[in-house]
Design a protein around this motif. Structure first.
Motif, PDB file in Angstrom:
ATOM      1  N   ARG A   1       0.842  -1.193   0.000  1.00  0.00           N
ATOM      2  CA  ARG A   1       0.000   0.000   0.000  1.00  0.00           C
ATOM      3  C   ARG A   1       0.877   1.242   0.000  1.00  0.00           C
ATOM      4  N   GLU A   2       0.282   2.336  -0.410  1.00  0.00           N
ATOM      5  CA  GLU A   2       0.991   3.616  -0.413  1.00  0.00           C
ATOM      6  C   GLU A   2       1.053   4.181   1.006  1.00  0.00           C
TER       7      GLU A   2
ATOM      8  N   GLU B   1       0.473   6.695   3.943  1.00  0.00           N
ATOM      9  CA  GLU B   1      -0.684   7.558   4.169  1.00  0.00           C
ATOM     10  C   GLU B   1      -0.321   8.708   5.108  1.00  0.00           C
ATOM     11  N   ARG B   2      -1.089   9.768   4.994  1.00  0.00           N
ATOM     12  CA  ARG B   2      -0.908  10.906   5.885  1.00  0.00           C
ATOM     13  C   ARG B   2      -1.038  10.440   7.337  1.00  0.00           C
TER      14      ARG B   2
ATOM     15  N   ASP C   1       0.979   8.466   8.964  1.00  0.00           N
ATOM     16  CA  ASP C   1       1.745   7.269   9.288  1.00  0.00           C
ATOM     17  C   ASP C   1       3.021   7.685  10.017  1.00  0.00           C
TER      18      ASP C   1
END
Length: 172
Positions: A49-50, A52-53, A55
């Motif tokens: 997954r990318e 994320e804000r 993290d």
């Protein structure tokens, strides 16, 4: 003997490619993570997954040091702070994880005003880069000083604190 060898190889593979433990040095992530706490870092989370804000990530800051910080800006984001509030692409974004510290801080400004352009000469976070900040905004060396974090420098995502035992908790 075979069981011991297989166990050692599996442990080495897991340690090298899947999970790692880190000791956090310094106060830049307080009160979320305290100086001396040990954390587990998932090295393969971003394979699926990318980032994320918000993290919590470990990244190579230089050849000798790894830092732990929180992702604030994603590629393509225009970010700025005004009156102690985070704005992403013109919309105010709540930072609930800072409430405890803001309450302790009283009426004092916790995060000084800035624009991305003032700090980096960029209008938006570049592709494959991230803007990161420590939770202890008054005492953190982060993207405000060191610039953007390239994606290839990210080691992994902090998943949990496990030491000292009375402080075991997961990060989401």
């Amino acid at each position: 003997m075979k069981i011991a060898a297989v166990t050692a190889v599996v442990a080495l593979i897991v340690r090298e490619f899947v999970f790692a433990n880190y000791i956090v040095y310094g106060q830049s992530m307080m009160p979320t993570i305290k100086d001396g706490e040990r954390i587990i870092v998932n090295k393969i989370d971003y394979e699926w997954r990318e980032p994320e804000r918000f993290d919590l990530i470990i990244f190579h800051a230089d050849e000798e040091s790894d830092y732990i910080k929180r992702i604030i800006g994603l590629p393509g984001d225009d970010i700025y702070y005004e009156n102690d509030a985070l704005y992403v692409n013109g919309e105010e974004v709540e930072e609930d994880f800072l409430e405890e510290t803001r309450n302790e801080n009283g009426p004092e400004i916790f995060t000084d005003d800035f624009t991305l352009q003032d700090l980096t000469d960029e209008l938006v976070v570049p592709e494959d880069h991230f803007f990161v900040m420590g939770d202890n905004r008054k005492n953190s060396i982060d993207s405000r000083q060191i610039g953007f974090v390239p994606e290839e420098e990210i080691v992994g995502k902090a998943n949990m604190a496990f030491w000292p035992p009375q402080s075991i908790r997961f990060f989401y």
